[in-house]
Design an enzyme around this catalytic site. Structure first.
Site, mmCIF file in Angstrom:
data_model
loop_
_atom_site.group_PDB
_atom_site.id
_atom_site.type_symbol
_atom_site.label_atom_id
_atom_site.label_comp_id
_atom_site.label_asym_id
_atom_site.label_seq_id
_atom_site.Cartn_x
_atom_site.Cartn_y
_atom_site.Cartn_z
ATOM 1 N N CYS A 85 0.811 -1.214 0.000
ATOM 2 C CA CYS A 85 0.000 0.000 0.000
ATOM 3 C C CYS A 85 0.848 1.268 0.000
ATOM 4 C CB CYS A 85 -0.936 0.002 1.204
ATOM 5 S SG CYS A 85 -0.100 -0.115 2.799
ATOM 6 N N HIS A 133 -1.719 0.599 7.274
ATOM 7 C CA HIS A 133 -2.206 0.764 5.900
ATOM 8 C C HIS A 133 -2.398 2.253 5.637
ATOM 9 C CE1 HIS A 133 -4.093 -0.302 2.130
ATOM 10 N NE2 HIS A 133 -5.155 0.420 2.426
ATOM 11 N N ASP A 149 -7.621 3.686 -3.465
ATOM 12 C CA ASP A 149 -6.774 2.668 -2.832
ATOM 13 C C ASP A 149 -6.407 1.609 -3.862
ATOM 14 O OD1 ASP A 149 -5.406 1.033 -1.108
ATOM 15 O OD2 ASP A 149 -6.929 1.065 0.459
#
Length: 533
Positions: A85, A133, A149
């Site tokens: 991420c 995250h 995302d």
């Protein structure tokens, strides 16, 4: 004179990003919602979410998770790799600023985790205690806001509109995923004493039993009197009980035989012999006391009771004087125990298969007799709300890190919280023992399918989601998503899959470490790991 707007930033990433996402150089990419949707969908298709750098696929001087723009440009755009991420969202954030989006923030958040992400199967799912995250908040010059995302294992295919008006609103992306934003009911204080007021992102999980029955509650084989339901439930309960016994027996077969001394020391007769020897020694000591204590009579209360430590020490002394041939006897007993365990596991497997076959036959028989297609071995999930599924949390973040509407002059992440400041969180997910590092993980997705490799298990899911939506009846012509699985048996199979399915360059994978290739002996918890992908 009126202040002149700053000149647009130089296009440092544009050519490389267009090549990576298969976007022609001549196509305009204005900073709006349409461009954002196009970029996210292409990103999820061509740039995989992966952790290969934690399994040998990186240079000697390359960090496990690079966070600087030059290193990310080299890894993701030049060498055509993927990442986690922080890498994927961080690099995309820089590109969105380059394209002219007015504000781009990198928002830290907590992941909702359960047994499938490495938590013990005995624990309930919950948000993790550390922010491991980060996603992107992007605002367009036209005033629209989106959550982006591209670094989550199971993300929406398109960015989600963000704002006060979107709280509680269901947003459906072209892949079939349904998402919504919900505000937490209460505030809470973290370990540093900071008061948190949070939002969370949820996705709709369709109940398979409800889906296959088109919303009809008679998916458990219930007839008018309930007799068939009780019969099928009894068969199902027996089959599940036997299957759980098989799993326990299977775990025992993977254990090594017990050491001969452990067999010897756990024998009831040996323990009794040790106690007897200790008692005899104590009795002798008592007799000696009687002869030296001038008429004082020593009672049983004066003889100490042997402790567990004394018994074990006596057993050790007894073991020390055994001959090699006598010790060999206990080694053979340990091997015989292992053979008995394997026979018991095989017997349990046969009984479980018989019970499952009986259950399947009973369901088919009931389907034929009742003329109903709603009889199924699938039961409603414990989370099912009775409306065809349930809303499951995905991620949670502090509302102050991602305001629902702009407040004053906002700054982008490169100014207030650069990507490099996420180093602590990156080190957590890259550390030994972390779920993210536990096995090879790589996945890409399109509108129609999801391709995932976890360890040596290849899974292709198509379609990704059922077409039914919450509160709507299911189309009988639409089947439940089909998942095709394949166990890869060698390192060469894994490398070939990474090249053919995920488009990676084999030269970049020369150091790949595949410790669990073809390993079918993983525990149930290990097999469940990353199952949500």
């Amino acid at each position: 004179r009126p202040q002149q707007p700053p000149p647009p930033p130089p296009r440092l990433l544009d050519a490389a990003y267009r090549d990576r996402l298969h976007i022609p150089p001549s196509d305009p990419l204005p900073p709006d919602g349409t461009t954002l949707r196009r970029l996210v969908e292409a990103h999820l298709r061509y740039v995989p979410f992966e952790n290969l750098s934690l399994h040998g696929c990186r240079g000697d001087d390359e960090p496990p998770i690079p966070l600087s723009l030059p290193l990310l440009h080299d890894k993701i755009l030049r060498r055509k790799r993927g990442g986690c991420c922080f890498e994927l969202n961080g690099l995309l954030g820089h590109y969105l600023l380059e394209l002219g989006y007015s504000v781009v923030k990198l928002v830290p958040c907590w992941i909702y985790a359960g047994p499938e992400r490495g938590h013990s199967s005995s624990k309930r799912a919950k948000f993790r205690t550390r922010q491991t995250h980060a996603f992107l908040l992007a605002r367009t010059p036209g005033g629209e806001s989106f959550i982006v995302d591209v670094g989550l294992g199971e993300p929406p295919l398109h960015p989600l509109q963000y704002g006060t008006a979107m709280l509680g609103a269901v947003q459906r992306t072209p892949d079939g995923m349904q998402s919504r934003f919900v505000q937490e009911e209460r505030e809470w204080a973290d370990g540093d004493g900071r008061v948190r007021r949070c939002l969370r992102l949820e996705w709709w999980r369709t109940c398979r039993a409800c889906f296959e029955c088109g919303g009809n509650n008679r998916h458990d084989g219930r007839d008018a009197d309930g007799d068939v339901s009780n019969y099928l439930q009894s068969l199902e309960k027996d089959a599940k009980l036997l299957r759980s016994k098989v799993e326990r027996a299977s775990r025992k077969t993977k254990a090594k035989p017990r050491p001969p001394f452990k067999v010897y020391s756990s024998s009831h007769s040996i323990r009794e012999e040790a106690k007897s020897r200790l008692l005899m020694r104590c009795t002798k000591q008592r007799d000696n006391l009687d002869s030296t204590n001038d008429g004082h009579i020593v009672t049983a209360a004066d003889v100490p009771i042997a402790s567990e430590h004394e018994i074990r020490r006596e057993i050790c002394d007894m073991w020390a004087v055994l001959s090699s041939s006598e010790r060999e006897v206990y080694k053979e007993i340990a091997l015989a125990e292992t053979a008995d365990i394997k026979r018991a596991a095989k017997s349990a497997e046969e009984k479980a298969k018989t019970a499952e076959a009986s259950l399947a036959a009973a369901i088919r028989r009931e389907s034929i007799e009742s003329g109903s297609s709603c009889v199924s071995i699938h039961r409603c999930s414990e989370h099912c709300t009775g409306e065809g599924g349930w809303w499951e949390p995905r991620i949670q973040w502090d509302i102050s890190d991602a305001p629902l509407k702009p407040t004053g002059v906002e700054q982008s992440f490169v100014e207030i919280r650069p990507l490099e400041t996420f180093g602590d969180a990156a080190s957590i997910i890259a550390s030994e023992g972390s779920t993210f590092r536990s096995k090879i993980v790589i996945c890409i997705l399109t509108r129609s399918e999801k391709i995932t490799l976890t360890g040596s298990n290849l899974r292709i899911t198509s379609p990704r989601f059922p077409t039914c939506t919450s509160g709507q009846e299911t189309n009988e012509n639409v089947a439940w998503p089909l998942q095709t699985r394949k166990q890869l048996s060698s390192r060469e199979d894994i490398l070939s899959t990474l090249a053919d399915r995920f488009g990676l360059d084999l030269e970049q994978l020369s150091g790949l470490e595949c410790d669990d290739v073809g390993d079918s002996s993983s525990s149930p918890d290990e097999c469940r790991l990353w199952e949500h992908l």
